[in-house]
Scaffold this motif. Structure first.
Motif, PDB file in Angstrom:
ATOM      1  N   ASP A 194      56.002 -38.161 -43.470  1.00 23.66           N
ATOM      2  CA  ASP A 194      55.019 -38.148 -44.563  1.00 23.66           C
ATOM      3  C   ASP A 194      55.010 -36.433 -45.111  1.00 23.66           C
ATOM      4  OD1 ASP A 194      52.397 -37.385 -45.840  1.00 23.66           O
ATOM      5  OD2 ASP A 194      52.159 -39.637 -45.834  1.00 23.66           O
ATOM      6  N   ARG A 195      54.942 -36.082 -46.126  1.00 23.77           N
ATOM      7  CA  ARG A 195      54.894 -34.646 -46.606  1.00 23.77           C
ATOM      8  C   ARG A 195      53.859 -34.147 -46.049  1.00 23.77           C
ATOM      9  NH1 ARG A 195      54.727 -34.265 -52.323  1.00 23.77           N
ATOM     10  NH2 ARG A 195      54.016 -32.167 -51.900  1.00 23.77           N
ATOM     11  N   ARG A 196      52.728 -34.627 -45.872  1.00 21.88           N
ATOM     12  CA  ARG A 196      51.326 -34.046 -45.325  1.00 21.88           C
ATOM     13  C   ARG A 196      51.424 -33.736 -43.816  1.00 21.88           C
ATOM     14  NH1 ARG A 196      47.756 -38.928 -47.149  1.00 21.88           N
ATOM     15  NH2 ARG A 196      49.783 -39.835 -47.327  1.00 21.88           N
ATOM     16  N   GLU A 197      52.218 -34.370 -43.270  1.00 19.94           N
ATOM     17  CA  GLU A 197      52.272 -34.266 -41.885  1.00 19.94           C
ATOM     18  C   GLU A 197      53.515 -33.300 -41.439  1.00 19.94           C
ATOM     19  OE1 GLU A 197      52.223 -37.942 -39.859  1.00 19.94           O
ATOM     20  OE2 GLU A 197      50.442 -38.652 -40.846  1.00 19.94           O
ATOM     21  N   ASN A 198      54.342 -33.236 -42.282  1.00 19.12           N
ATOM     22  CA  ASN A 198      55.533 -32.659 -42.179  1.00 19.12           C
ATOM     23  C   ASN A 198      55.283 -31.065 -41.730  1.00 19.12           C
ATOM     24  OD1 ASN A 198      58.670 -32.192 -42.289  1.00 19.12           O
ATOM     25  ND2 ASN A 198      58.309 -31.099 -44.004  1.00 19.12           N
ATOM     26  N   LYS A 199      54.689 -30.351 -42.151  1.00 20.68           N
ATOM     27  CA  LYS A 199      54.464 -29.260 -41.846  1.00 20.68           C
ATOM     28  C   LYS A 199      53.861 -28.701 -40.554  1.00 20.68           C
ATOM     29  CE  LYS A 199      52.740 -24.798 -44.277  1.00 20.68           C
ATOM     30  NZ  LYS A 199      51.880 -24.290 -45.145  1.00 20.68           N
ATOM     31  N   ASP A 200      53.122 -29.535 -40.027  1.00 17.86           N
ATOM     32  CA  ASP A 200      52.518 -29.490 -38.847  1.00 17.86           C
ATOM     33  C   ASP A 200      53.384 -30.090 -37.598  1.00 17.86           C
ATOM     34  OD1 ASP A 200      50.346 -28.957 -36.852  1.00 17.86           O
ATOM     35  OD2 ASP A 200      50.331 -31.451 -36.608  1.00 17.86           O
ATOM     36  N   ILE A 201      54.502 -31.096 -37.911  1.00 19.46           N
ATOM     37  CA  ILE A 201      55.223 -31.490 -37.084  1.00 19.46           C
ATOM     38  C   ILE A 201      56.549 -30.559 -36.870  1.00 19.46           C
ATOM     39  CG2 ILE A 201      57.123 -33.361 -36.788  1.00 19.46           C
ATOM     40  CD1 ILE A 201      55.189 -35.189 -38.140  1.00 19.46           C
ATOM     41  N   VAL A 202      56.733 -29.777 -37.740  1.00 23.19           N
ATOM     42  CA  VAL A 202      57.775 -28.864 -37.809  1.00 23.19           C
ATOM     43  C   VAL A 202      57.358 -27.571 -37.076  1.00 23.19           C
ATOM     44  CG1 VAL A 202      59.066 -27.230 -39.218  1.00 23.19           C
ATOM     45  CG2 VAL A 202      59.086 -29.631 -40.200  1.00 23.19           C
ATOM     46  N   LYS A 203      56.138 -27.224 -37.261  1.00 25.64           N
ATOM     47  CA  LYS A 203      55.430 -26.233 -36.469  1.00 25.64           C
ATOM     48  C   LYS A 203      55.590 -26.443 -35.008  1.00 25.64           C
ATOM     49  CE  LYS A 203      51.512 -23.322 -36.394  1.00 25.64           C
ATOM     50  NZ  LYS A 203      50.129 -23.033 -36.957  1.00 25.64           N
TER      51      LYS A 203
END
Length: 91
Positions: free
Chosen positions: A24-33
């Motif tokens: 999910d795009r909303r969670e992508n940034k946190d997961i990648v970080k």
């Protein structure tokens, strides 16, 4: 052995990361970080081990070079063989 296992695990994790499907795009940034932070920590530890191991191998080279001044060639060869057994690349 632990260092080699860590390197193997890092490769496995990286491969699995690439194979993972979209999230999910909303969670992508946190997961990648979080992934990048974990990998950065692992790389820092492995880089420290690489530097330590390099210093160790350079010290062995210096000892081998010193053996050139040994008059007893057989003793120098034996010492060189003992030093050679200590040569290990950990990462």
């Amino acid at each position: 052995l632990r260092v080699k296992a860590a390197v193997k695990m890092q490769r496995h994790i990286s491969n699995e990361w690439r194979r993972t499907g979209p999230v999910d795009r909303r969670e992508n940034k946190d997961i990648v970080k979080r992934y990048q932070q974990g990998m950065e920590t692992l790389h820092e530890h492995l880089d420290g081990e690489r530097k330590r191991n390099l210093r160790q191998r350079q010290a062995l080279i210096e000892k081998v070079v010193e053996l050139q001044s040994v008059d007893d060639i057989h003793a120098a060869i034996d010492a060189c063989k003992r030093l050679q057994k200590q040569w290990q690349t950990t990462v």
